[in-house]
Design a protein around this motif. Structure first.
Motif, PDB file in Angstrom:
ATOM      1  N   LYS A  67      33.747  39.644  49.598  1.00 44.28           N
ATOM      2  CA  LYS A  67      33.272  40.042  48.267  1.00 44.28           C
ATOM      3  C   LYS A  67      31.780  40.361  48.296  1.00 44.28           C
ATOM      4  O   LYS A  67      31.315  41.302  47.633  1.00 44.28           O
ATOM      5  CB  LYS A  67      33.563  38.936  47.262  1.00 44.28           C
ATOM      6  CG  LYS A  67      35.041  38.759  46.945  1.00 44.28           C
ATOM      7  CD  LYS A  67      35.266  37.559  46.024  1.00 44.28           C
ATOM      8  CE  LYS A  67      36.754  37.334  45.772  1.00 44.28           C
ATOM      9  NZ  LYS A  67      37.005  36.118  44.941  1.00 44.28           N
ATOM     10  N   GLU A  70      31.332  43.741  49.957  1.00 44.65           N
ATOM     11  CA  GLU A  70      31.732  44.794  49.012  1.00 44.65           C
ATOM     12  C   GLU A  70      30.658  44.999  47.948  1.00 44.65           C
ATOM     13  O   GLU A  70      30.319  46.139  47.588  1.00 44.65           O
ATOM     14  CB  GLU A  70      33.058  44.423  48.359  1.00 44.65           C
ATOM     15  CG  GLU A  70      33.578  45.473  47.384  1.00 44.65           C
ATOM     16  CD  GLU A  70      34.897  45.086  46.749  1.00 44.65           C
ATOM     17  OE1 GLU A  70      35.393  45.855  45.905  1.00 44.65           O
ATOM     18  OE2 GLU A  70      35.437  44.008  47.086  1.00 44.65           O
ATOM     19  N   TYR A  71      30.103  43.891  47.452  1.00 45.70           N
ATOM     20  CA  TYR A  71      29.034  43.959  46.455  1.00 45.70           C
ATOM     21  C   TYR A  71      27.816  44.705  47.009  1.00 45.70           C
ATOM     22  O   TYR A  71      27.213  45.549  46.318  1.00 45.70           O
ATOM     23  CB  TYR A  71      28.650  42.546  46.040  1.00 45.70           C
ATOM     24  CG  TYR A  71      27.364  42.439  45.262  1.00 45.70           C
ATOM     25  CD1 TYR A  71      27.307  42.757  43.912  1.00 45.70           C
ATOM     26  CD2 TYR A  71      26.193  41.994  45.884  1.00 45.70           C
ATOM     27  CE1 TYR A  71      26.119  42.648  43.196  1.00 45.70           C
ATOM     28  CE2 TYR A  71      25.001  41.889  45.182  1.00 45.70           C
ATOM     29  CZ  TYR A  71      24.973  42.212  43.838  1.00 45.70           C
ATOM     30  OH  TYR A  71      23.792  42.103  43.142  1.00 45.70           O
ATOM     31  N   ASN A  73      27.757  46.872  49.526  1.00 45.57           N
ATOM     32  CA  ASN A  73      28.111  48.282  49.737  1.00 45.57           C
ATOM     33  C   ASN A  73      28.025  49.074  48.440  1.00 45.57           C
ATOM     34  O   ASN A  73      27.590  50.230  48.418  1.00 45.57           O
ATOM     35  CB  ASN A  73      29.521  48.387  50.312  1.00 45.57           C
ATOM     36  CG  ASN A  73      29.533  48.282  51.829  1.00 45.57           C
ATOM     37  OD1 ASN A  73      28.916  49.068  52.520  1.00 45.57           O
ATOM     38  ND2 ASN A  73      30.237  47.283  52.343  1.00 45.57           N
ATOM     39  N   THR A  74      28.448  48.452  47.355  1.00 47.21           N
ATOM     40  CA  THR A  74      28.499  49.134  46.065  1.00 47.21           C
ATOM     41  C   THR A  74      27.141  49.191  45.377  1.00 47.21           C
ATOM     42  O   THR A  74      26.760  50.230  44.809  1.00 47.21           O
ATOM     43  CB  THR A  74      29.503  48.428  45.133  1.00 47.21           C
ATOM     44  OG1 THR A  74      30.791  48.412  45.749  1.00 47.21           O
ATOM     45  CG2 THR A  74      29.590  49.147  43.791  1.00 47.21           C
ATOM     46  N   ASN A  75      26.405  48.084  45.439  1.00 46.80           N
ATOM     47  CA  ASN A  75      25.176  47.977  44.651  1.00 46.80           C
ATOM     48  C   ASN A  75      23.877  48.054  45.445  1.00 46.80           C
ATOM     49  O   ASN A  75      22.815  48.310  44.856  1.00 46.80           O
ATOM     50  CB  ASN A  75      25.201  46.661  43.871  1.00 46.80           C
ATOM     51  CG  ASN A  75      26.366  46.561  42.921  1.00 46.80           C
ATOM     52  OD1 ASN A  75      26.373  47.164  41.854  1.00 46.80           O
ATOM     53  ND2 ASN A  75      27.380  45.799  43.315  1.00 46.80           N
ATOM     54  N   SER A  77      23.406  49.677  48.844  1.00 45.65           N
ATOM     55  CA  SER A  77      23.788  50.381  50.074  1.00 45.65           C
ATOM     56  C   SER A  77      22.597  50.707  50.964  1.00 45.65           C
ATOM     57  O   SER A  77      22.770  51.131  52.108  1.00 45.65           O
ATOM     58  CB  SER A  77      24.534  51.669  49.732  1.00 45.65           C
ATOM     59  OG  SER A  77      23.723  52.521  48.933  1.00 45.65           O
TER      60      SER A  77
END
Length: 250
Positions: A67, A70-71, A73-75, A77
């Motif tokens: 998680k 993923e966080y 990568n999304t927010n 990068s």
């Protein structure tokens, strides 16, 4: 290493050394993400800082790590710096009733294996940056173990070995620099059980870290660590004695 306009992740960033490093990086014009298991502690820390966000999770939990990745990568990068600071320590002496196996298992998981997992999962992000860094926080006991924290010392020695080979390998194919920060005894909540009140303030660790980071000093020996390292090079036995005086702190 340029230390402005970077995005840095700090594990165990809600207090102690991690929080002081976060403050120092923010003062240098960087953006920081702090992680830890205690949501309330993280939010309290973030409330007093600018350009800082928090992500609550346990680095020993595979789902939490996924998680977090993923966080990021999304927010975030553009992640440039990963500071593996989270740690666990048990203070005890090896004996028949020490329960050393259980204590060592927890320390190895937090201080060594979790670092490998998180680092590996973030290499793809770091590799995209023109300049990036990984910082592993080890300890003065890498050079001479302290008998009061025997398996903690062993876990940090393992991390030291991993850090050396990671630096060697990444230098061949990437622009990722690998640093190692060696604090001595530090006055934090984390070290209270092993006499942390006798240690240096965490702000001093953060200050020396920044200086070493800016100067590409890949092994940053803070405070008394520098003296123990020199003693270790000349006499490992004397270094061991120096960290195992009657008080038992290290």
């Amino acid at each position: 290493m340029n230390i402005t306009n970077k995005t840095a992740l700090i594990t165990g960033g809600g207090s102690g050394i991690g929080l002081e490093i976060a403050k120092t990086l923010i003062e240098k014009g960087n953006k920081v993400i702090i992680t830890g298991r205690n949501e309330a502690k993280l939010q309290k820390a973030v409330a007093g800082l600018k350009n800082t966000s928090a992500f609550a999770g346990d680095i020993n939990n595979a789902d939490d790590v996924d998680k977090l990745v993923e966080y990021l990568n999304t927010n975030h990068s553009t992640l440039d710096v990963v500071i593996n600071n989270a740690g666990q320590a048990s203070a005890y002496h090896l004996s028949v009733e020490a329960d050393a196996f259980e204590k060592a298992g927890a320390e190895i998981q937090t201080n060594y294996l979790s670092v490998i997992r998180l680092t590996e999962k973030l290499l793809h992000l770091l590799s995209k940056q023109p300049e990036a860094a990984i910082v592993n926080v080890t300890s003065i006991v890498v050079f001479a173990p302290n008998a009061f924290i025997p398996t903690y010392a062993a876990s940090k020695a393992a991390l030291h070995s991993y850090t050396q080979t990671l630096r060697f390998t990444l230098a061949k194919t990437t622009a990722i620099k690998v640093f190692e920060l060696f604090p001595p005894l530090v006055d934090t909540e984390f070290s209270k059980e092993i006499g942390g009140s006798n240690g240096i303030p965490p702000s001093a660790v953060a200050e020396q870290f920044v200086k070493g980071f800016e100067n590409d000093q890949y092994e940053i020996h803070v405070g008394a660590t520098a003296d123990i390292y020199k003693l270790f090079l000349s006499s490992p036995e004397e270094a061991f004695k120096a960290l195992n005086q009657e008080r038992g702190n290290g």
